[in-house]
Design a protein around this motif. Structure first.
Motif, mmCIF file in Angstrom:
data_model
loop_
_atom_site.group_PDB
_atom_site.id
_atom_site.type_symbol
_atom_site.label_atom_id
_atom_site.label_comp_id
_atom_site.label_asym_id
_atom_site.label_seq_id
_atom_site.Cartn_x
_atom_site.Cartn_y
_atom_site.Cartn_z
ATOM 1 N N SER A 1 5.330 9.777 -9.291
ATOM 2 C CA SER A 1 5.262 9.793 -10.760
ATOM 3 C C SER A 1 4.622 8.493 -11.255
ATOM 4 C CB SER A 1 6.668 9.904 -11.341
ATOM 5 O OG SER A 1 7.379 8.710 -11.074
ATOM 6 N N TYR A 2 4.148 8.547 -12.477
ATOM 7 C CA TYR A 2 3.597 7.354 -13.117
ATOM 8 C C TYR A 2 4.655 6.243 -13.134
ATOM 9 C CZ TYR A 2 2.500 4.219 -16.938
ATOM 10 O OH TYR A 2 2.300 3.101 -17.690
ATOM 11 N N GLU A 3 5.892 6.601 -13.441
ATOM 12 C CA GLU A 3 6.964 5.602 -13.545
ATOM 13 C C GLU A 3 7.162 4.879 -12.210
ATOM 14 O OE1 GLU A 3 7.238 8.752 -14.730
ATOM 15 O OE2 GLU A 3 7.117 8.193 -16.853
ATOM 16 N N PHE A 4 7.125 5.639 -11.129
ATOM 17 C CA PHE A 4 7.293 5.087 -9.783
ATOM 18 C C PHE A 4 6.191 4.054 -9.510
ATOM 19 C CE2 PHE A 4 6.688 5.139 -5.175
ATOM 20 C CZ PHE A 4 7.970 5.235 -4.652
ATOM 21 N N LEU A 5 4.945 4.468 -9.773
ATOM 22 C CA LEU A 5 3.802 3.593 -9.477
ATOM 23 C C LEU A 5 3.769 2.385 -10.407
ATOM 24 C CD1 LEU A 5 1.202 6.439 -8.946
ATOM 25 C CD2 LEU A 5 2.264 5.051 -7.163
ATOM 26 N N GLN A 6 4.102 2.626 -11.673
ATOM 27 C CA GLN A 6 4.081 1.522 -12.636
ATOM 28 C C GLN A 6 5.117 0.457 -12.262
ATOM 29 O OE1 GLN A 6 1.907 1.151 -15.528
ATOM 30 N NE2 GLN A 6 2.707 -0.886 -15.115
ATOM 31 N N ALA B 1 -6.741 9.050 -1.149
ATOM 32 C CA ALA B 1 -7.595 9.861 -0.269
ATOM 33 C C ALA B 1 -7.533 11.357 -0.643
ATOM 34 C CB ALA B 1 -7.193 9.660 1.184
ATOM 35 N N TYR B 2 -6.360 11.804 -1.118
ATOM 36 C CA TYR B 2 -6.158 13.240 -1.375
ATOM 37 C C TYR B 2 -6.014 13.555 -2.868
ATOM 38 C CZ TYR B 2 -5.167 12.828 3.559
ATOM 39 O OH TYR B 2 -5.266 12.537 4.887
ATOM 40 N N VAL B 3 -6.428 12.613 -3.707
ATOM 41 C CA VAL B 3 -6.074 12.710 -5.130
ATOM 42 C C VAL B 3 -6.593 13.981 -5.802
ATOM 43 C CG1 VAL B 3 -8.082 11.435 -6.033
ATOM 44 C CG2 VAL B 3 -5.888 11.333 -7.235
ATOM 45 N N GLU B 4 -7.724 14.482 -5.340
ATOM 46 C CA GLU B 4 -8.334 15.645 -6.013
ATOM 47 C C GLU B 4 -7.509 16.915 -5.800
ATOM 48 O OE1 GLU B 4 -9.822 13.826 -3.669
ATOM 49 O OE2 GLU B 4 -11.347 12.635 -4.699
ATOM 50 N N PHE B 5 -6.610 16.906 -4.819
ATOM 51 C CA PHE B 5 -5.745 18.065 -4.572
ATOM 52 C C PHE B 5 -4.486 18.025 -5.442
ATOM 53 C CE2 PHE B 5 -8.225 17.889 -0.648
ATOM 54 C CZ PHE B 5 -8.560 19.222 -0.478
ATOM 55 N N GLY B 6 -4.251 16.900 -6.097
ATOM 56 C CA GLY B 6 -3.040 16.761 -6.910
ATOM 57 C C GLY B 6 -3.340 16.966 -8.383
ATOM 58 N N LEU C 1 0.835 -1.211 0.000
ATOM 59 C CA LEU C 1 0.000 0.000 0.000
ATOM 60 C C LEU C 1 0.862 1.251 0.000
ATOM 61 C CD1 LEU C 1 -1.350 -1.918 2.643
ATOM 62 C CD2 LEU C 1 -3.208 -0.492 1.889
ATOM 63 N N VAL C 2 0.418 2.215 -0.789
ATOM 64 C CA VAL C 2 1.071 3.530 -0.826
ATOM 65 C C VAL C 2 -0.032 4.575 -0.942
ATOM 66 C CG1 VAL C 2 2.360 5.056 -2.372
ATOM 67 C CG2 VAL C 2 3.263 2.809 -1.872
ATOM 68 N N SER C 3 0.032 5.640 -0.159
ATOM 69 C CA SER C 3 -0.932 6.711 -0.397
ATOM 70 C C SER C 3 -0.346 7.684 -1.414
ATOM 71 C CB SER C 3 -1.326 7.421 0.910
ATOM 72 O OG SER C 3 -0.213 7.943 1.578
ATOM 73 N N ASN C 4 -1.204 8.180 -2.287
ATOM 74 C CA ASN C 4 -0.751 9.045 -3.380
ATOM 75 C C ASN C 4 -1.852 10.034 -3.758
ATOM 76 O OD1 ASN C 4 1.163 9.768 -5.441
ATOM 77 N ND2 ASN C 4 -0.297 8.938 -6.904
ATOM 78 N N PRO C 5 -1.681 11.335 -3.532
ATOM 79 C CA PRO C 5 -0.587 11.984 -2.827
ATOM 80 C C PRO C 5 -0.402 11.387 -1.434
ATOM 81 C CG PRO C 5 -1.980 13.622 -3.885
ATOM 82 C CD PRO C 5 -2.673 12.311 -4.019
ATOM 83 N N TYR D 1 -3.409 12.205 -13.229
ATOM 84 C CA TYR D 1 -2.227 11.446 -13.643
ATOM 85 C C TYR D 1 -2.623 10.109 -14.261
ATOM 86 C CZ TYR D 1 -2.454 8.437 -9.425
ATOM 87 O OH TYR D 1 -2.828 7.547 -8.455
ATOM 88 N N HIS D 2 -1.660 9.551 -14.966
ATOM 89 C CA HIS D 2 -1.851 8.279 -15.635
ATOM 90 C C HIS D 2 -1.547 7.178 -14.621
ATOM 91 C CE1 HIS D 2 -2.155 5.667 -18.988
ATOM 92 N NE2 HIS D 2 -0.928 5.211 -18.849
#
Ligand SMILES: Cc1ncc(COP(=O)(O)O)c(C=O)c1O
Length: 329
Positions: A140-145, A163-168, A127-131, A171-172
């Motif tokens: 970055s996309y590369e990190f997550l991919q 949880a906070y994606v709308e503030f960022g 699990l990773v939260s993003n943001p 992204y792909h």
């Protein structure tokens, strides 16, 4: 009056009294929340351009996190650290092996280290939260991919907690079948008390996830409040814009002191400061009524995280920052 900046929530609630009275009087709470749930999923999917058949609800993102531990965490759970502290709690509650890949001293994360640990520990869930909470960083996309691929190579699942994606930034996302996205109405939509969490996944992953869901995890009263908001696009867009204005003001305020404390760039509704002076500032602000989030853990003892304020509170907040800053010279 004390202002709490330690909870990453909205400073106020959306919808006016009239709208809320209408919602309460219209809610058939003698019935199970079936049509309200369908209606919410339709509205949410349409607003966020999601496939209606790939989303499901639970009682807050938290309930999803706990269910993820049950359903996908059998062989152990890996996270990065620091991250949302509840990941560890939920793993511990049901004795899942739990590992963390620590950040460096500036709270940045080394992708190679994460990929190495995946191969070494072979967790069934990562699990990773993003943001990310608490750094505010959007990966970055590369990190997550790379993480999605790494987890796929060992037959594991990868959760991106948005949880906070709308503030960022939009992204792909990795499109691997093992990816699960978790979202919430608690943050930008300001409905933390209503407990509405959303999971997004596809195919067998989605089937496995909803296999352990409750039949009616969210009340029809809560869903109808959300439905009132999501069916009024103009009001919703204005609300989102207000939240982003609060975010921008927070970022601007912290520039008043960023020559003397370390401030992480943020793409969230909070901002992380760290270092000895950051802690001093945190204490000063707290004594003056603005309470940030502090941490007990040793490696986080000099971290203070602040969440957004209502627009009309920033003048006072900035005055305090300026007064504190002057004392440093
Ligand atoms: C990263 C992250 N995920 C999930 C949650 C919990 O969300 P919810 O209120 O929907 O349970 C939080 C709350 O602070 C969070 O920071």
């Amino acid at each position: 009056m004390t202002v709490f900046m330690n909870r990453n929530i909205s400073p106020k609630r959306p919808l006016n009294d009239e709208q809320l009275i209408e919602v309460v009087t219209q809610t058939a709470f003698h019935e199970y929340p079936e049509k309200e749930s369908t209606r919410f999923k339709e509205l949410y999917a349409s607003y966020n351009q999601l496939d209606l058949n790939q989303i499901e609800l639970a009682n807050g993102a938290d309930e999803w996190l706990q269910k993820l531990m049950i359903q996908f965490g059998q062989e152990g759970v890996l996270t990065i650290s620091p991250d949302f502290f509840m990941y560890e709690d939920y793993a511990r509650q049901i004795n899942r092996p739990f590992w963390k890949v620590e950040s460096d001293e500036n709270f940045d994360f080394d992708l190679e280290k994460v990929l190495e640990e995946i191969q070494k520990l072979r967790p069934s869930l990562l699990l990773v939260s993003n943001p990310q909470n608490p750094t505010g960083k959007q990966f970055s996309y590369e990190f997550l991919q790379a993480i999605a691929d790494g987890m796929e190579s060992i037959g594991g699942y990868f959760v991106i907690d948005e949880a906070y994606v709308e503030f960022g930034d939009d992204y792909h996302r990795p499109s691997n079948d093992n990816v699960i996205i978790i979202r919430t109405l608690s943050k930008i939509y300001a409905m933390a008390g209503l407990r509405i969490g959303i999971a997004i996944a596809k195919g067998e992953t989605f089937a496995k996830l909803i296999d352990i869901n409750h039949p009616y995890p969210v009340s029809n009263l809560a869903l109808n409040v959300a439905n009132a908001m999501f069916s009024n696009k103009e009001q919703l867009d204005a609300w989102v814009a207000y939240q982003k204005e609060c975010q921008l003001k927070l970022i601007q305020a912290l520039t008043l002191v960023d020559d003397v404390i370390k401030v992480k760039p943020t793409q969230s509704n909070f901002i992380m400061t760290y270092g000895k002076s950051a802690r001093d500032l945190g204490e000063y602000l707290s004594e003056n009524g603005f309470v940030g989030r502090t941490y007990d853990a040793d490696h986080l003892k000099d971290v203070v995280r602040y969440s957004i304020l209502d627009i009309d509170k920033y003048d006072e907040f900035e005055d305090l920052l300026k007064t504190w800053r002057k004392q440093i010279d």
